[in-house]
Structures are given as structure tokens and as C-alpha cells.
Design a protein around this motif. Structure first.
Motif, PDB file in Angstrom:
ATOM      1  N   GLU A  18      15.264  31.749  67.132  1.00 29.87           N
ATOM      2  CA  GLU A  18      15.854  30.796  66.762  1.00 29.87           C
ATOM      3  C   GLU A  18      16.851  29.562  67.247  1.00 29.87           C
ATOM      4  OE1 GLU A  18      16.345  31.454  63.558  1.00 29.87           O
ATOM      5  OE2 GLU A  18      15.282  34.206  63.717  1.00 29.87           O
ATOM      6  N   PHE A  19      16.506  29.730  67.930  1.00 32.38           N
ATOM      7  CA  PHE A  19      17.539  28.233  68.575  1.00 32.38           C
ATOM      8  C   PHE A  19      16.157  27.740  68.864  1.00 32.38           C
ATOM      9  CE2 PHE A  19      20.818  30.255  71.729  1.00 32.38           C
ATOM     10  CZ  PHE A  19      21.743  30.008  70.837  1.00 32.38           C
ATOM     11  N   GLN A  20      14.569  27.720  68.696  1.00 29.31           N
ATOM     12  CA  GLN A  20      13.848  26.576  69.279  1.00 29.31           C
ATOM     13  C   GLN A  20      13.938  26.260  67.658  1.00 29.31           C
ATOM     14  OE1 GLN A  20      12.163  26.687  71.725  1.00 29.31           O
ATOM     15  NE2 GLN A  20      12.044  24.910  71.175  1.00 29.31           N
ATOM     16  N   SER A  21      13.997  27.522  66.483  1.00 29.01           N
ATOM     17  CA  SER A  21      13.691  27.062  65.178  1.00 29.01           C
ATOM     18  C   SER A  21      15.399  25.826  64.554  1.00 29.01           C
ATOM     19  CB  SER A  21      14.378  27.857  64.055  1.00 29.01           C
ATOM     20  OG  SER A  21      13.714  29.342  64.448  1.00 29.01           O
ATOM     21  N   TYR A  23      16.537  23.700  66.682  1.00 23.89           N
ATOM     22  CA  TYR A  23      16.227  22.353  67.117  1.00 23.89           C
ATOM     23  C   TYR A  23      14.948  21.603  66.450  1.00 23.89           C
ATOM     24  CZ  TYR A  23      16.677  19.751  71.597  1.00 23.89           C
ATOM     25  OH  TYR A  23      17.189  19.069  72.834  1.00 23.89           O
ATOM     26  N   LEU A  24      13.769  22.774  65.927  1.00 21.29           N
ATOM     27  CA  LEU A  24      12.641  21.965  65.652  1.00 21.29           C
ATOM     28  C   LEU A  24      13.332  21.473  64.190  1.00 21.29           C
ATOM     29  CD1 LEU A  24       9.179  21.514  65.052  1.00 21.29           C
ATOM     30  CD2 LEU A  24      10.088  23.825  63.620  1.00 21.29           C
ATOM     31  N   TYR A  25      13.901  22.358  63.728  1.00 28.23           N
ATOM     32  CA  TYR A  25      15.232  21.581  62.122  1.00 28.23           C
ATOM     33  C   TYR A  25      16.117  20.304  62.553  1.00 28.23           C
ATOM     34  CZ  TYR A  25      12.979  25.298  59.700  1.00 28.23           C
ATOM     35  OH  TYR A  25      11.769  26.210  59.651  1.00 28.23           O
ATOM     36  N   ILE A  74      14.424  25.663  75.428  1.00 30.64           N
ATOM     37  CA  ILE A  74      14.715  25.923  75.070  1.00 30.64           C
ATOM     38  C   ILE A  74      13.024  24.303  74.727  1.00 30.64           C
ATOM     39  CG2 ILE A  74      15.037  24.565  72.600  1.00 30.64           C
ATOM     40  CD1 ILE A  74      17.403  26.002  73.226  1.00 30.64           C
ATOM     41  N   SER A  75      11.702  24.896  74.575  1.00 24.69           N
ATOM     42  CA  SER A  75      11.021  23.253  74.710  1.00 24.69           C
ATOM     43  C   SER A  75      11.503  22.228  73.457  1.00 24.69           C
ATOM     44  CB  SER A  75       9.810  24.050  74.793  1.00 24.69           C
ATOM     45  OG  SER A  75       9.164  24.318  73.557  1.00 24.69           O
ATOM     46  N   GLN A  76      10.827  20.876  73.419  1.00 25.80           N
ATOM     47  CA  GLN A  76      10.761  19.356  73.231  1.00 25.80           C
ATOM     48  C   GLN A  76       9.921  20.327  71.422  1.00 25.80           C
ATOM     49  OE1 GLN A  76       8.674  16.028  73.862  1.00 25.80           O
ATOM     50  NE2 GLN A  76      10.761  14.962  73.148  1.00 25.80           N
ATOM     51  N   PRO A  77      10.764  19.546  70.689  1.00 28.82           N
ATOM     52  CA  PRO A  77      10.060  20.148  69.468  1.00 28.82           C
ATOM     53  C   PRO A  77       9.342  19.084  68.720  1.00 28.82           C
ATOM     54  CG  PRO A  77      12.217  19.392  69.394  1.00 28.82           C
ATOM     55  CD  PRO A  77      12.203  19.147  70.842  1.00 28.82           C
ATOM     56  N   THR A  78       8.608  19.321  67.503  1.00 26.64           N
ATOM     57  CA  THR A  78       7.646  18.106  67.255  1.00 26.64           C
ATOM     58  C   THR A  78       8.188  17.074  66.706  1.00 26.64           C
ATOM     59  OG1 THR A  78       6.031  19.354  66.143  1.00 26.64           O
ATOM     60  CG2 THR A  78       6.398  17.488  65.470  1.00 26.64           C
TER      61      THR A  78
END
Ligand code: FEO
Length: 172
Positions: A18-21, A23-25, A74-78
């Protein structure tokens, strides 16, 4: 009933998703800012806040169950996207993936006979139906709009009216 190690690990993994989401958004919001669509940017920023809220909901749940939250990287998002439509298509694909992860998490709770986690996850299962529907609607609207700039600006204004999420709320 305390959390089993298996459930605790699975919940910690999902907190990370959810943290990844979120960050992506936020990255999608930055992209929309960069192409001068402030309404879309605002909508994605609110979406990012919602995902943060989902993480924190599970964070609180693990603590309430006397478990131990273990945050993961948390990885780098697009960073770059081809068009406003591509962003929403990726968002829809992402939500479908999250739905699958929640369903798998629920299956683990069933196998572990952890009833409080099953009940807690039901909110998330319902929420995913709504999230997929909303993302899918915007994708379809963007397809209809095509290259019509005036229609895109109207949708931008509409998305810009989305209410912000109150900061760090505990209830969803
Ligand atoms: Fe928290 Fe959009 O799933």
C-alpha cells in the motif's frame, strides 16, 4: 487471539504494497503536474493519500493485535508516462494486482483460521471493487476524449473537485 507469524509477515508485506501504491500515485501526480493537468494531479495526490491511509489502517491493525510492524523498503516508482490515458491504464492494472494480493492475503487468513483478520480484510475487498470501477471509468472517459483538448480540460476540472483525505485519519 495473537497474530501468527505467517499472518504477521503477510500483513507487513501488504503494508508495504500500500505504501508502494501511495508512492506510485504520487509519481503519477507529479507527471500530471508536469503536463499542466492540475485536476488530474490533484486526483492522483488524493489517491496517494488514500493508499497511505490503507497502509496505516493495517499498521494500526497489526499493533492492535499485539503484532510487530516491520517496515520494508519502498522502490522507485515509474517516473515517465506517454499520455494521460497511459497513466490511468497503469493505475487500473495496478489496482487489479492489489485486488489479487488482498484476495491471497484473505486466503492466508482463512488457512490460519484467523477470523479477526478475515473480517478486517472484508473492507479492503469491497474497497477494491470501488477502486477498480473508478479507475476503469476514467480510462473509458479518456478513450472517448481521444485528442479533444476541450473535453480533456473539462474532465481535468471535474477530477480537480475530488475531496482531500483528512490527514492521518485512523478510520477509513
Ligand atoms: Fe489501497 Fe488502491 O488499493
Amino acid at each position: 487471539m495473537a497474530l501468527s507469524g505467517t499472518i504477521q509477515d503477510a500483513l507487513n508485506e501488504h503494508i508495504n504494497q500500500e505504501f508502494q501504491s501511495s508512492y506510485l500515485y504520487l509519481s503519477m501526480s507529479a507527471y500530471y503536474e508536469s503536463i499542466n493537468l492540475p485536476g488530474f494531479a490533484h486526483w492522483m495526490r488524493v489517491q496517494s493519500q488514500e493508499e497511505y491511509g490503507h497502509s496505516m489502517n493495517l499498521f494500526d491493525f497489526v499493533n492492535d493485535r499485539q503484532g510487530r510492524v516491520m517496515l520494508q523498503p519502498i522502490s522507485q516508482p515509474t517516473l515517465e508516462f506517454q499520455s494521460p490515458l497511459e497513466v490511468m491504464q497503469q493505475s487500473l492494472g495496478h489496482e487489479r494486482q492489489i485486488s489479487q494480493l488482498i484476495h491471497r492475503l484473505y486466503e492466508v487468513a482463512v488457512q490460519e483460521e484467523d477470523y479477526p483478520t478475515q473480517v478486517h480484510l472484508q473492507w479492503f475487498i469491497t474497497e477494491q471493487v470501488e477502486e477498480e470501477k473508478v479507475a476503469s471509468n476514467i480510462v473509458e472517459q479518456l478513450k472517448m476524449i481521444g485528442s479533444k483538448g476541450d473535453a480533456l480540460l473539462l474532465l481535468d476540472r471535474e477530477l480537480g473537485a475530488r475531496s482531500a483525505v483528512p490527514a492521518d485519519r485512523r478510520a477509513l
